[in-house]
Motif scaffolding. Structure first.
Motif, PDB file in Angstrom:
ATOM      1  N   THR A 184      76.524  49.145 -44.206  1.00 14.74           N
ATOM      2  CA  THR A 184      76.856  48.614 -45.522  1.00 14.74           C
ATOM      3  C   THR A 184      77.648  49.633 -46.328  1.00 14.74           C
ATOM      4  OG1 THR A 184      74.858  47.271 -45.506  1.00 14.74           O
ATOM      5  CG2 THR A 184      75.882  47.652 -47.642  1.00 14.74           C
ATOM      6  N   HIS A 185      77.248  50.883 -46.254  1.00 15.49           N
ATOM      7  CA  HIS A 185      77.981  51.938 -46.963  1.00 15.49           C
ATOM      8  C   HIS A 185      79.404  52.077 -46.416  1.00 15.49           C
ATOM      9  CE1 HIS A 185      78.812  55.567 -49.170  1.00 15.49           C
ATOM     10  NE2 HIS A 185      79.166  56.144 -48.047  1.00 15.49           N
ATOM     11  N   ARG A 186      79.563  51.974 -45.116  1.00 13.47           N
ATOM     12  CA  ARG A 186      80.898  52.079 -44.519  1.00 13.47           C
ATOM     13  C   ARG A 186      81.800  50.933 -44.981  1.00 13.47           C
ATOM     14  NH1 ARG A 186      77.845  55.252 -41.932  1.00 13.47           N
ATOM     15  NH2 ARG A 186      78.622  57.028 -40.772  1.00 13.47           N
ATOM     16  N   TRP A 187      81.247  49.718 -45.056  1.00  7.54           N
ATOM     17  CA  TRP A 187      82.054  48.586 -45.538  1.00  7.54           C
ATOM     18  C   TRP A 187      82.477  48.849 -46.984  1.00  7.54           C
ATOM     19  CZ3 TRP A 187      82.596  47.880 -40.990  1.00  7.54           C
ATOM     20  CH2 TRP A 187      81.689  47.335 -40.090  1.00  7.54           C
ATOM     21  N   TRP A 188      81.546  49.355 -47.791  1.00  4.47           N
ATOM     22  CA  TRP A 188      81.845  49.629 -49.184  1.00  4.47           C
ATOM     23  C   TRP A 188      82.969  50.656 -49.315  1.00  4.47           C
ATOM     24  CZ3 TRP A 188      81.447  54.095 -52.164  1.00  4.47           C
ATOM     25  CH2 TRP A 188      81.589  53.908 -53.532  1.00  4.47           C
ATOM     26  N   VAL A 189      82.893  51.752 -48.543  1.00  3.43           N
ATOM     27  CA  VAL A 189      83.919  52.799 -48.616  1.00  3.43           C
ATOM     28  C   VAL A 189      85.271  52.251 -48.178  1.00  3.43           C
ATOM     29  CG1 VAL A 189      84.669  55.010 -47.626  1.00  3.43           C
ATOM     30  CG2 VAL A 189      82.293  54.704 -48.344  1.00  3.43           C
ATOM     31  N   LEU A 190      85.301  51.485 -47.088  1.00  2.00           N
ATOM     32  CA  LEU A 190      86.564  50.912 -46.618  1.00  2.00           C
ATOM     33  C   LEU A 190      87.163  49.968 -47.656  1.00  2.00           C
ATOM     34  CD1 LEU A 190      85.625  50.225 -42.895  1.00  2.00           C
ATOM     35  CD2 LEU A 190      87.296  51.892 -43.727  1.00  2.00           C
ATOM     36  N   ARG A 191      86.312  49.183 -48.295  1.00  5.56           N
ATOM     37  CA  ARG A 191      86.797  48.244 -49.319  1.00  5.56           C
ATOM     38  C   ARG A 191      87.278  48.980 -50.560  1.00  5.56           C
ATOM     39  NH1 ARG A 191      82.246  45.807 -50.580  1.00  5.56           N
ATOM     40  NH2 ARG A 191      82.009  47.018 -52.473  1.00  5.56           N
ATOM     41  N   GLU A 192      86.504  49.960 -51.027  1.00  7.40           N
ATOM     42  CA  GLU A 192      86.850  50.663 -52.258  1.00  7.40           C
ATOM     43  C   GLU A 192      88.093  51.539 -52.122  1.00  7.40           C
ATOM     44  OE1 GLU A 192      85.462  50.313 -55.402  1.00  7.40           O
ATOM     45  OE2 GLU A 192      84.611  48.591 -54.365  1.00  7.40           O
ATOM     46  N   THR A 193      88.400  52.002 -50.930  1.00  5.50           N
ATOM     47  CA  THR A 193      89.633  52.779 -50.750  1.00  5.50           C
ATOM     48  C   THR A 193      90.833  51.869 -50.534  1.00  5.50           C
ATOM     49  OG1 THR A 193      89.133  53.056 -48.401  1.00  5.50           O
ATOM     50  CG2 THR A 193      88.556  54.869 -49.872  1.00  5.50           C
ATOM     51  N   GLY A 194      90.604  50.575 -50.403  1.00  6.56           N
ATOM     52  CA  GLY A 194      91.714  49.635 -50.279  1.00  6.56           C
ATOM     53  C   GLY A 194      92.198  49.413 -48.867  1.00  6.56           C
ATOM     54  N   LEU A 195      91.451  49.885 -47.867  1.00 13.21           N
ATOM     55  CA  LEU A 195      91.880  49.705 -46.480  1.00 13.21           C
ATOM     56  C   LEU A 195      91.610  48.298 -45.953  1.00 13.21           C
ATOM     57  CD1 LEU A 195      90.722  53.113 -45.012  1.00 13.21           C
ATOM     58  CD2 LEU A 195      93.066  52.331 -45.305  1.00 13.21           C
ATOM     59  N   VAL A 196      90.581  47.660 -46.463  1.00  9.26           N
ATOM     60  CA  VAL A 196      90.215  46.337 -45.961  1.00  9.26           C
ATOM     61  C   VAL A 196      90.004  45.364 -47.114  1.00  9.26           C
ATOM     62  CG1 VAL A 196      89.125  47.256 -43.869  1.00  9.26           C
ATOM     63  CG2 VAL A 196      87.735  46.812 -45.898  1.00  9.26           C
ATOM     64  N   HIS A 197      90.104  44.104 -46.773  1.00 11.01           N
ATOM     65  CA  HIS A 197      89.746  43.025 -47.694  1.00 11.01           C
ATOM     66  C   HIS A 197      88.426  42.466 -47.188  1.00 11.01           C
ATOM     67  CE1 HIS A 197      90.178  39.594 -50.344  1.00 11.01           C
ATOM     68  NE2 HIS A 197      89.778  38.853 -49.337  1.00 11.01           N
ATOM     69  N   GLN A 198      87.475  42.287 -48.071  1.00 12.00           N
ATOM     70  CA  GLN A 198      86.154  41.804 -47.685  1.00 12.00           C
ATOM     71  C   GLN A 198      85.904  40.457 -48.348  1.00 12.00           C
ATOM     72  OE1 GLN A 198      83.104  44.823 -47.744  1.00 12.00           O
ATOM     73  NE2 GLN A 198      81.673  43.356 -48.576  1.00 12.00           N
ATOM     74  N   ARG A 199      85.356  39.516 -47.581  1.00  9.43           N
ATOM     75  CA  ARG A 199      85.072  38.184 -48.109  1.00  9.43           C
ATOM     76  C   ARG A 199      83.623  37.835 -47.825  1.00  9.43           C
ATOM     77  NH1 ARG A 199      85.114  32.949 -45.901  1.00  9.43           N
ATOM     78  NH2 ARG A 199      85.768  33.749 -43.890  1.00  9.43           N
ATOM     79  N   ASP A 200      82.914  37.404 -48.874  1.00  7.47           N
ATOM     80  CA  ASP A 200      81.531  36.963 -48.737  1.00  7.47           C
ATOM     81  C   ASP A 200      81.520  35.476 -48.435  1.00  7.47           C
ATOM     82  OD1 ASP A 200      80.790  39.495 -49.461  1.00  7.47           O
ATOM     83  OD2 ASP A 200      80.393  38.994 -51.536  1.00  7.47           O
TER      84      ASP A 200
END
Length: 157
Positions: free
Chosen positions: A106-122
């Motif tokens: 979960t922390h890794r997804w957050w870091v990837l999303r917050e740095t702008g590398l990925v788009h996350q969809r719930d």
């Protein structure tokens, strides 16, 4: 009781006062001490990280340093490489085989999303992730290829 509280019941000691105030006034009450003690050199409390801005609800990196720090982690780099293999597809976050606990994922997804590398969809109780290929190619050409090369070098060792 004032109608603007929009509450069915309000409990208070007989000597209490109830008031309705705006967000700025409430902030001044709650954060009175830190605001008074702040110096001119301190950044404002409401300011986000200076190197990020938000675009369509996701952070957009403006400095390569944050991205390189994010990609220094083997597991995060591995996720980016796997997403780069199929750049137009979304993947279920649970589909990545990472040797870490659920909270670390979960922390890794957050870091990837917050740095702008990925788009996350719930989607209900599922989380989907997609590489922001176009944004990364436009802002940092060659970055994805460098991450793939670094991952291959790590696997060859």
């Amino acid at each position: 009781m004032p109608a603007s509280l929009r509450a069915d019941f309000t409990y208070a000691w007989p000597t209490n006062e109830i008031t309705v105030m705006g967000t700025e006034e409430a902030t001044n009450v709650v954060h009175r001490r830190p605001i008074v003690e702040a110096t001119e050199d301190d950044p404002p409390m409401h300011t986000a990280a200076p190197t990020l801005r938000v675009e369509r609800g996701h952070a957009v990196p403006e400095e390569i340093g944050q991205i390189l720090t994010t990609l220094a982690d083997d597991n995060r780099r591995r996720v980016i490489v796997e997403l780069a293999e199929r750049p137009d597809e979304e993947r279920l976050c649970a589909s990545f085989d990472l040797p870490v606990s659920k909270s670390s994922r979960t922390h890794r997804w957050w870091v990837l999303r917050e740095t702008g590398l990925v788009h996350q969809r719930d989607a209900g109780n599922r989380l989907y992730i997609r590489l922001r290929t176009e944004d990364l190619l436009r802002r940092f050409p060659g970055l994805i290829e460098a991450a793939i090369a670094a991952e291959r070098n790590r696997l060859d060792e």
